[in-house]
Each structure stands twice: as structure tokens, then as C-alpha cells.
Design a protein around this motif. Sequence first.
Motif, PDB file in Angstrom:
ATOM      1  N   VAL A 273       5.936   9.156   4.270  1.00  0.00           N
ATOM      2  CA  VAL A 273       4.644   8.787   4.694  1.00  0.00           C
ATOM      3  C   VAL A 273       4.005   7.763   3.805  1.00  0.00           C
ATOM      4  CG1 VAL A 273       2.201   9.729   5.034  1.00  0.00           C
ATOM      5  CG2 VAL A 273       4.276  10.676   6.302  1.00  0.00           C
ATOM      6  N   THR A 274       4.452   7.849   2.478  1.00  0.00           N
ATOM      7  CA  THR A 274       3.830   7.021   1.293  1.00  0.00           C
ATOM      8  C   THR A 274       4.366   5.497   1.663  1.00  0.00           C
ATOM      9  OG1 THR A 274       4.000   8.571  -0.488  1.00  0.00           O
ATOM     10  CG2 THR A 274       4.251   6.393  -1.160  1.00  0.00           C
ATOM     11  N   LYS A 275       5.603   5.300   2.112  1.00  0.00           N
ATOM     12  CA  LYS A 275       5.915   3.857   2.253  1.00  0.00           C
ATOM     13  C   LYS A 275       5.084   3.281   3.380  1.00  0.00           C
ATOM     14  CE  LYS A 275       8.547   0.384   1.506  1.00  0.00           C
ATOM     15  NZ  LYS A 275       9.854   0.300   1.284  1.00  0.00           N
ATOM     16  N   LEU A 276       4.790   4.291   4.659  1.00  0.00           N
ATOM     17  CA  LEU A 276       3.847   3.791   5.707  1.00  0.00           C
ATOM     18  C   LEU A 276       2.418   3.491   5.026  1.00  0.00           C
ATOM     19  CD1 LEU A 276       3.418   5.877   8.942  1.00  0.00           C
ATOM     20  CD2 LEU A 276       1.422   5.278   7.763  1.00  0.00           C
ATOM     21  N   THR A 277       1.917   4.249   3.842  1.00  0.00           N
ATOM     22  CA  THR A 277       0.728   4.003   3.429  1.00  0.00           C
ATOM     23  C   THR A 277       0.775   2.532   2.527  1.00  0.00           C
ATOM     24  OG1 THR A 277       0.432   6.372   3.259  1.00  0.00           O
ATOM     25  CG2 THR A 277      -0.864   5.011   2.109  1.00  0.00           C
ATOM     26  N   MET A 278       1.769   2.631   2.012  1.00  0.00           N
ATOM     27  CA  MET A 278       1.993   1.202   1.152  1.00  0.00           C
ATOM     28  C   MET A 278       1.931  -0.026   2.256  1.00  0.00           C
ATOM     29  SD  MET A 278       5.179   2.434  -1.588  1.00  0.00           S
ATOM     30  CE  MET A 278       5.495   0.834  -1.916  1.00  0.00           C
ATOM     31  N   LEU A 279       2.371   0.090   3.456  1.00  0.00           N
ATOM     32  CA  LEU A 279       2.368  -0.854   4.262  1.00  0.00           C
ATOM     33  C   LEU A 279       1.064  -1.105   4.853  1.00  0.00           C
ATOM     34  CD1 LEU A 279       3.762  -2.948   6.372  1.00  0.00           C
ATOM     35  CD2 LEU A 279       3.977  -0.958   8.122  1.00  0.00           C
ATOM     36  N   ALA A 280       0.415  -0.069   5.047  1.00  0.00           N
ATOM     37  CA  ALA A 280      -1.078  -0.238   5.433  1.00  0.00           C
ATOM     38  C   ALA A 280      -1.993  -0.827   4.524  1.00  0.00           C
ATOM     39  CB  ALA A 280      -1.683   1.531   5.916  1.00  0.00           C
ATOM     40  N   GLU A 281      -1.613  -0.532   3.186  1.00  0.00           N
ATOM     41  CA  GLU A 281      -2.489  -1.216   1.915  1.00  0.00           C
ATOM     42  C   GLU A 281      -2.138  -2.375   2.089  1.00  0.00           C
ATOM     43  OE1 GLU A 281      -3.240  -2.834  -1.534  1.00  0.00           O
ATOM     44  OE2 GLU A 281      -1.225  -2.429  -1.138  1.00  0.00           O
ATOM     45  N   ARG A 282      -0.964  -2.982   1.982  1.00  0.00           N
ATOM     46  CA  ARG A 282      -0.622  -4.354   2.230  1.00  0.00           C
ATOM     47  C   ARG A 282      -1.268  -5.178   3.283  1.00  0.00           C
ATOM     48  NH1 ARG A 282      -0.282  -6.747  -1.865  1.00  0.00           N
ATOM     49  NH2 ARG A 282      -1.857  -5.190  -2.248  1.00  0.00           N
ATOM     50  N   GLN A 283      -1.315  -4.460   4.387  1.00  0.00           N
ATOM     51  CA  GLN A 283      -1.774  -5.124   5.415  1.00  0.00           C
ATOM     52  C   GLN A 283      -3.544  -5.265   5.229  1.00  0.00           C
ATOM     53  OE1 GLN A 283      -0.445  -2.577   8.771  1.00  0.00           O
ATOM     54  NE2 GLN A 283       1.315  -3.791   8.810  1.00  0.00           N
ATOM     55  N   ILE A 284      -4.114  -4.278   4.686  1.00  0.00           N
ATOM     56  CA  ILE A 284      -5.499  -4.361   4.207  1.00  0.00           C
ATOM     57  C   ILE A 284      -5.436  -5.646   3.382  1.00  0.00           C
ATOM     58  CG2 ILE A 284      -7.298  -3.306   2.741  1.00  0.00           C
ATOM     59  CD1 ILE A 284      -6.294  -0.543   3.898  1.00  0.00           C
ATOM     60  N   ASN A 285      -4.716  -5.814   2.428  1.00  0.00           N
ATOM     61  CA  ASN A 285      -4.808  -6.942   1.500  1.00  0.00           C
ATOM     62  C   ASN A 285      -4.784  -8.139   2.313  1.00  0.00           C
ATOM     63  OD1 ASN A 285      -4.847  -7.866  -1.437  1.00  0.00           O
ATOM     64  ND2 ASN A 285      -2.964  -8.846  -0.858  1.00  0.00           N
ATOM     65  N   TYR A 286      -3.901  -8.350   3.100  1.00  0.00           N
ATOM     66  CA  TYR A 286      -3.730  -9.616   4.028  1.00  0.00           C
ATOM     67  C   TYR A 286      -4.957  -9.881   4.742  1.00  0.00           C
ATOM     68  CZ  TYR A 286      -2.448 -12.944   7.655  1.00  0.00           C
ATOM     69  OH  TYR A 286      -2.159 -13.869   8.575  1.00  0.00           O
ATOM     70  N   LEU A 287      -5.537  -8.672   5.359  1.00  0.00           N
ATOM     71  CA  LEU A 287      -7.063  -9.140   5.934  1.00  0.00           C
ATOM     72  C   LEU A 287      -7.769  -9.502   4.931  1.00  0.00           C
ATOM     73  CD1 LEU A 287      -7.313  -6.094   8.379  1.00  0.00           C
ATOM     74  CD2 LEU A 287      -6.746  -8.425   9.235  1.00  0.00           C
ATOM     75  N   PHE A 288      -8.088  -8.846   3.943  1.00  0.00           N
ATOM     76  CA  PHE A 288      -9.243  -9.108   2.932  1.00  0.00           C
ATOM     77  C   PHE A 288      -9.031 -10.322   2.165  1.00  0.00           C
ATOM     78  CE2 PHE A 288     -10.685  -4.295   2.655  1.00  0.00           C
ATOM     79  CZ  PHE A 288     -10.749  -4.114   4.050  1.00  0.00           C
ATOM     80  N   HIS A 289      -7.859 -10.666   2.139  1.00  0.00           N
ATOM     81  CA  HIS A 289      -7.686 -12.025   1.031  1.00  0.00           C
ATOM     82  C   HIS A 289      -7.591 -13.118   1.657  1.00  0.00           C
ATOM     83  CE1 HIS A 289      -6.025 -14.102  -2.115  1.00  0.00           C
ATOM     84  NE2 HIS A 289      -5.591 -13.176  -2.967  1.00  0.00           N
TER      85      HIS A 289
ATOM     86  N   THR B 207      -5.891   5.438  -3.567  1.00  0.00           N
ATOM     87  CA  THR B 207      -5.340   6.279  -2.446  1.00  0.00           C
ATOM     88  C   THR B 207      -3.701   6.287  -2.503  1.00  0.00           C
ATOM     89  OG1 THR B 207      -7.509   6.660  -1.602  1.00  0.00           O
ATOM     90  CG2 THR B 207      -5.329   7.870  -0.589  1.00  0.00           C
ATOM     91  N   THR B 208      -3.502   5.019  -2.154  1.00  0.00           N
ATOM     92  CA  THR B 208      -2.180   4.581  -2.137  1.00  0.00           C
ATOM     93  C   THR B 208      -1.251   4.825  -3.178  1.00  0.00           C
ATOM     94  OG1 THR B 208      -2.563   2.965  -0.452  1.00  0.00           O
ATOM     95  CG2 THR B 208      -0.258   2.836  -1.419  1.00  0.00           C
ATOM     96  N   ALA B 209      -1.935   4.644  -4.547  1.00  0.00           N
ATOM     97  CA  ALA B 209      -1.217   4.795  -5.952  1.00  0.00           C
ATOM     98  C   ALA B 209      -0.973   6.297  -5.962  1.00  0.00           C
ATOM     99  CB  ALA B 209      -2.075   4.182  -6.797  1.00  0.00           C
ATOM    100  N   GLU B 210      -1.838   7.066  -5.650  1.00  0.00           N
ATOM    101  CA  GLU B 210      -1.827   8.717  -5.671  1.00  0.00           C
ATOM    102  C   GLU B 210      -0.433   9.038  -5.046  1.00  0.00           C
ATOM    103  OE1 GLU B 210      -4.750  12.052  -6.130  1.00  0.00           O
ATOM    104  OE2 GLU B 210      -4.194  11.571  -3.842  1.00  0.00           O
ATOM    105  N   CYS B 211      -0.453   8.660  -3.783  1.00  0.00           N
ATOM    106  CA  CYS B 211       0.444   8.797  -3.027  1.00  0.00           C
ATOM    107  C   CYS B 211       1.803   8.449  -3.601  1.00  0.00           C
ATOM    108  CB  CYS B 211       0.510   7.992  -1.435  1.00  0.00           C
ATOM    109  SG  CYS B 211      -0.829   8.789  -0.323  1.00  0.00           S
ATOM    110  N   GLN B 212       2.039   7.290  -4.169  1.00  0.00           N
ATOM    111  CA  GLN B 212       3.226   6.863  -4.875  1.00  0.00           C
ATOM    112  C   GLN B 212       3.402   7.871  -5.894  1.00  0.00           C
ATOM    113  OE1 GLN B 212       1.715   2.865  -5.852  1.00  0.00           O
ATOM    114  NE2 GLN B 212       3.243   1.916  -4.353  1.00  0.00           N
TER     115      GLN B 212
END
Length: 523
Positions: free
Chosen positions: A365-381, A413-418
Amino acid sequence: MQKLYKTAYHTNPMLVENTITLASLYKILFEEEPLTLSDPCMQKLEESFNFLKTFSNDKIIYGINTGFGPMAQYRIEDESLSQLQYNIIRSHATGAGQPLPERYVKAAMVARLYTFLQGKSGVHKELALLITEFINRGIIPYVPEHGSVGASGDLVQLAHIALTLIGEGEVFYQGKKRDTASVLAENGLQPFQMHIREGLSVTNGTSVMTGIGIVNLIYARQLMQWAVGASVMMNEIATSYDDFMSEPLNEAKQHEGQQEIARMMRQWVKDSLCVRKRENELYNGKHEEKIFTHKVQPYYSLRCIPQILGPVYDELLNAEKVLINEINSACDNPIVDPDTQNVYHGGNFHGDYVSFEMDKLKIAVTKLTMLAERQINYLFHDRINGILPPFVNMGVLGLNYGLQASQFTATSTTAECQTLSNPMYVHSIPNNNDNQDIVSMGTNSALMAKTVIENAYQVMAILMMGIVQAIDCLDIADRISPRSQQVYKEIRAFFPVFREDTPKYKEIESMMVYLKKGRFQEK
């Protein structure tokens, strides 16, 4: 079947046998389907109890006429045998920390019930019936999160459940925390009275970590579906070439999870007007461009979804196998076996299977969360995606900020998951006068997985907020796939398009409720 208690729940309860599936657990835990014990279950309980009653008359059996744990070397006199069973409950109700949420406690009670229904615990049928009444009536024991080392199982947390079964301690009932005795009286229920070994049997085993694990698994499966859907919508926003999810490409690699994720994506993206066909644009005609304005291959967080989520899917399958095996097992000690006319001493209470699986689940689930965080970065950047304003800001750049600050929440939050993904399974600490010299820490592992999954929903909520904003920025709501359109409309019903800056914490919470509410039910 004899009814010992007045019932107060709706009709057509689930008829309980001695095994259960994830689909049935979903109905009990998320749809509040009530239970009734079948006649074969009751007969199995009576057979086990009657055998133990006869067998234990002239024998030394752990926890019946001996002390517990390192105190097992001390024999207990006949006049104190009943008191012994109460003592283990009262002495071990030493939990600390926040109360475990009600759904997780209910799942633990269901898990404990199914241990007894194996007919290898020697408990009186009244105990199983009373637990069933607690489950059906929504009487939820107060159980602090902390206290278990996961070998002798969940002694402390199970003692808090047991405390309520004997009419002591506290319960949550109809939204309030109350003393157990008054709730039992209100429901016409009598506290359980000890017969032979029920105090030990109700406190000894893996039921709390298993119950937490079952709820974790159901939420994680739901999250996986959203990760697939969000990834499709991301590729629609980016107008990606669709061959990364093609059947020939993904069947070239022999992993069931990868192939299934690709299939799910193809199903979701069907009839989308946003994704591109490589054969129509890059394999058709002569190309003399020196620089391609549209990326030939998108970033990994868009293109490698089957390869990233595939292992997560496979882990969910394995977690289901382990947890369903555990809940349909006898996990206490000793094991009472009427078939062989014997009582066996061992360690079925040891939680290593669940501990190891919860560690793997939280990593997945952490890896899934990391994927979502990177997708957020793609959208926002904006300099990465090249098509959207910074932070999908539909207001005035510089004056307004869009979802800029929401990214801080997702990143932290992603960092905490890691960090939480470090394993508990290998963190054994000897205790109990070294009687428990190697333990599972399974409940800690399950609780950490619970936190990781909750964190993942927070990150997914922010991603979905960004996705619907991006769809409106690009004005493509009528071009995305029908399934994406349905999700877009449902979200926009409670999270309207915005341009002006407003606090977003309530919207994040509303989005989490939406993501959890059961679009993808257990099959």
C-alpha cells in the motif's frame, strides 16, 4: 436451535457454519448483516465441551488446573479453578492508547467466534452465543490499541473483549461509551459464567490482529480499484498512447497481477476519446520531425501502472489467502480434539502468519501511495505536464493557489507511510520471564498497516481532487471514458469546480468518505 437470549435485530440473519469467506465478512462488517449459529456449529461446540469436561477430570492440562505462562508450573486447587479463569481476564486487561475503532473490534469478535466454531477450544456454547449477540446488537467492547506482542496471541486486547463478556469493563453502544453491565441489562443479556477454560480460550489467540487485518484488506482492495481508476484518468488527461496497457505487451511478462491490472485499465478506459493509438500516429506514414511535441512515452508514473500495481494486486490475493486461513482456524492453546480424544499443547496462538502478511500489505500500500503522490506531482507541476496551470490553479496565478498546499499534505503523508513500512515481523523482543522468547508483533504490524492504509486514502483523496480539477481545466469531461465520466460527476456533486482559495480540509475528508463508501464491493 435453543435461543438463550432475546434477539433485537432484523430478520434473515446469515446462517453461520464453521468457515467464512471475505465476501461474507464484508456483509457482516460493512453491511451489518446479523448472524445466527447453525445447528451443526452448536453440536460441534457441545461435542468439544463435553469431551473436555470428561477428559480433564483426572489430568493436568495447561490453563485448566495450572497457572498461565511461566506460572504453568504451579498447580491450581480445585476450589480455585473458576477463579483462575476470571483472573486471567482481569489481570490482562492492561491495554493503553486510543480505543481501537468499532469496526476493527467487531471484526476481532467475528474472528474469535470462528476460532470457537472449529470445535477445538472446549468452550461452552453460551460463550459463542453471547459473542454472536454482541456482534448482532452492535455492543462493541472498549479495546485499547496497544498491548499485544502477538504471541500467546493478542492476550491484552482479547482480555478487554473478555472483560465485557463477563459483564465488566466498558463498551461502545449506540454511539456512546458506557459501562458493560448496564448495556447488558438493557439488552436482557446475562454475563458469561465460567465452566472449564473459557477465560483462557477467549483471551488466547490471533483474533485481534486477524480482525484488524481483515478490515485492512477490504479497505486496501477498495484502494487498489481507485488506484487503477485514477491511473486511467491520469493517462486520459495526458492523452497518452494506450499500448502500455495492451494485452500482448503485458502477457509478455508472466505475472498474474500485472496482467490483471492491465485488463482492469483496458476495461475502465473503454470508449475514451482522450487516449491515443500509437499505430495511428507514429506507425502511420513518414515522420520527419526532429522534436516530438507529444511525449513518445510518458513518465513511469503514467506508463508503468501494470508493473507497479501488479505486485500490489498479487499481495492482496496472498493476504486474503492467509487471513481467511487464519480466521477459519483454531488459534488458541491447548487444542481440544474430540476426534482423537486428546488435548494438544503447542503454539497455534502465534501470530507470525498475520504479522508477516501485514508487513507485506503495508509495503504494497505504501508503494501504491508513492505512485499516487508522483501522479499528484505530475498534475501540479506545469513544467512537467506542459498542459496545465501550476497546481491545477483555475484562478489568477500568483493571487490564487489552487491545490498547491494540498501537495504538502500528500507528500508528508507519503513519507510517513515509507517510514511505517519498516517491518515489525523481525522486531521480536523476549518477555514474560522469557517464556515468550520469540514473538510475532502481529498486532503492531496490523495497526501500522491500518495507519498506512488510512494515509493512502488521504493521498488518494488529494489526487482525485486534482484529477477532476484538471479535467475541467482542459474541458475534456465529455471526452473521457464513460466510467471516468461517472466518477467525475459523482465527485463534482460534492466537490464543485473552484477558482477562489478556500480551506480544503473538509473536502479532503469528504473525498475520503466517498472513496471508502463501497463502489467496489467484495465479490
